[in-house]
Scaffold this active site. Structure first.
Site, mmCIF file in Angstrom:
data_model
loop_
_atom_site.group_PDB
_atom_site.id
_atom_site.type_symbol
_atom_site.label_atom_id
_atom_site.label_comp_id
_atom_site.label_asym_id
_atom_site.label_seq_id
_atom_site.Cartn_x
_atom_site.Cartn_y
_atom_site.Cartn_z
ATOM 1 N N HIS A 10 -3.760 -5.742 2.288
ATOM 2 C CA HIS A 10 -3.467 -5.935 3.708
ATOM 3 C C HIS A 10 -4.092 -7.264 4.128
ATOM 4 O O HIS A 10 -4.830 -7.896 3.376
ATOM 5 C CB HIS A 10 -4.096 -4.805 4.541
ATOM 6 C CG HIS A 10 -3.675 -3.431 4.126
ATOM 7 N ND1 HIS A 10 -2.432 -2.916 4.398
ATOM 8 C CD2 HIS A 10 -4.338 -2.453 3.464
ATOM 9 C CE1 HIS A 10 -2.345 -1.680 3.934
ATOM 10 N NE2 HIS A 10 -3.494 -1.374 3.356
ATOM 11 N N CYS A 26 0.816 -1.214 0.000
ATOM 12 C CA CYS A 26 0.000 0.000 0.000
ATOM 13 C C CYS A 26 0.852 1.267 0.000
ATOM 14 O O CYS A 26 1.448 1.580 -1.027
ATOM 15 C CB CYS A 26 -0.986 -0.060 1.168
ATOM 16 S SG CYS A 26 -2.394 1.021 0.919
HETATM 17 N N1 GLN Z 1 -1.869 6.989 2.262
HETATM 18 C C1 GLN Z 1 -2.094 6.140 1.202
HETATM 19 C C2 GLN Z 1 -3.468 6.209 0.569
HETATM 20 O O1 GLN Z 1 -4.471 6.426 1.256
HETATM 21 C C3 GLN Z 1 -1.766 4.740 1.631
HETATM 22 C C4 GLN Z 1 -2.793 4.118 2.553
HETATM 23 C C5 GLN Z 1 -2.368 2.780 3.042
HETATM 24 O O2 GLN Z 1 -1.184 2.494 3.166
HETATM 25 N N2 GLN Z 1 -3.321 1.969 3.432
HETATM 26 O O3 GLN Z 1 -3.542 6.030 -0.614
#
Ligand code: GLN
Length: 241
Positions: free
Chosen positions: A191, A92
């Site tokens: 995740h 992510c």
């Molecule tokens: N900040 C990033 C987004 O919202 C990554 C979010 C995350 O790592 N879950 O796209």
């Protein structure tokens, strides 16, 4: 021959630990130890460069602001770790940080490490939900995970998608690509932690990092959980109460 010890770097958990992705490190270490290979976890804190002495590097997800805190250090030091032969799993925010640039929801554009040929822009809506995706180049079973991101990622020609989305959010709205693979760098939006849900992917990374032909492990409980996520009804023998 088995390596005497495999070193796993867990990068910047205080900034990139929002979604439990640190569990990926535990999964990798456990799957080595279950095969009688010693695993050493090296926790790398914000302000320290990526070590060049680790076999595997694991980067998790986080929100825009902490993600930006880790960006400069990562961009400066990750390429040397890759040159030294490290295998990388980035989830992510970690995936976004390995691209050319990403933009935050507050409108800043931040430079990434540029080791994945991809670019991320902030979307207007968050992509949240369970994902099922079929690996593209890797001979692995269907991947499961959950997504929670605002960023919309598009791949350039040097990066291949990790998987094709069957259901749930993809790298960007209207697309089907999930994650990115380029050389020994694997990025994903999943995740879960993704390696707990998909031990085949964990073993792929371990095989890349060690060159070992890894024997199968008894994964009955994991398989039961996978079947639940894949939408099958659990069999009566293993039904949880
Ligand atoms: N900040 C990033 C987004 O919202 C990554 C979010 C995350 O790592 N879950 O796209």
């Amino acid at each position: 021959m088995k390596p005497s010890r495999v070193r796993i770097a867990h990068l910047y958990p205080e900034a990139l630990g929002t979604y439990g992705d640190g569990g990926n490190v535990d999964v990798l270490a456990a799957r080595l130890r279950w095969r009688d290979v010693a695993a050493e976890v090296v926790t790398v804190h914000v302000g320290s460069p990526v070590p060049t002495t680790c076999d595997l590097i694991v980067i998790g997800g986080g929100e825009d602001e902490p993600q930006s805190v880790a960006a400069a250090e990562l961009a400066a030091s990750l390429p040397a770790a890759l040159d030294a032969g490290a295998v990388v799993l980035a989830v992510c925010a970690g995936l976004q940080l390995l691209g050319h640039t990403y933009s935050t929801t507050s409108g800043q554009t931040v430079a990434g490490a540029g080791v994945l040929d991809l670019t991320t822009v902030a979307g207007r809506r968050r992509a949240i939900g369970e994902v099922l995706a079929d690996p593209v180049d890797l001979e692995l079973p269907r991947l499961t995970g959950f997504a929670n991101h605002a960023g919309e990622t598009r791949l350039g020609p040097a990066a291949h998608p990790l998987a094709t989305v069957v259901s749930g959010p993809a790298n960007h709205p209207g697309g089907k690509d999930e994650g990115a693979v380029q050389g020994k760098v694997v990025g994903t939006y999943l995740h879960g932690p993704v390696l707990a849900r998909n031990p085949g992917l964990a073993d792929h990374l371990l095989q890349l990092a060690t060159g070992l032909d890894l024997e199968d492990l008894p994964d009955e409980e994991v398989e039961h959980l996978r079947q639940e996520r894949l939408g099958h009804r659990p069999g009566p023998r293993l039904r949880w109460r």
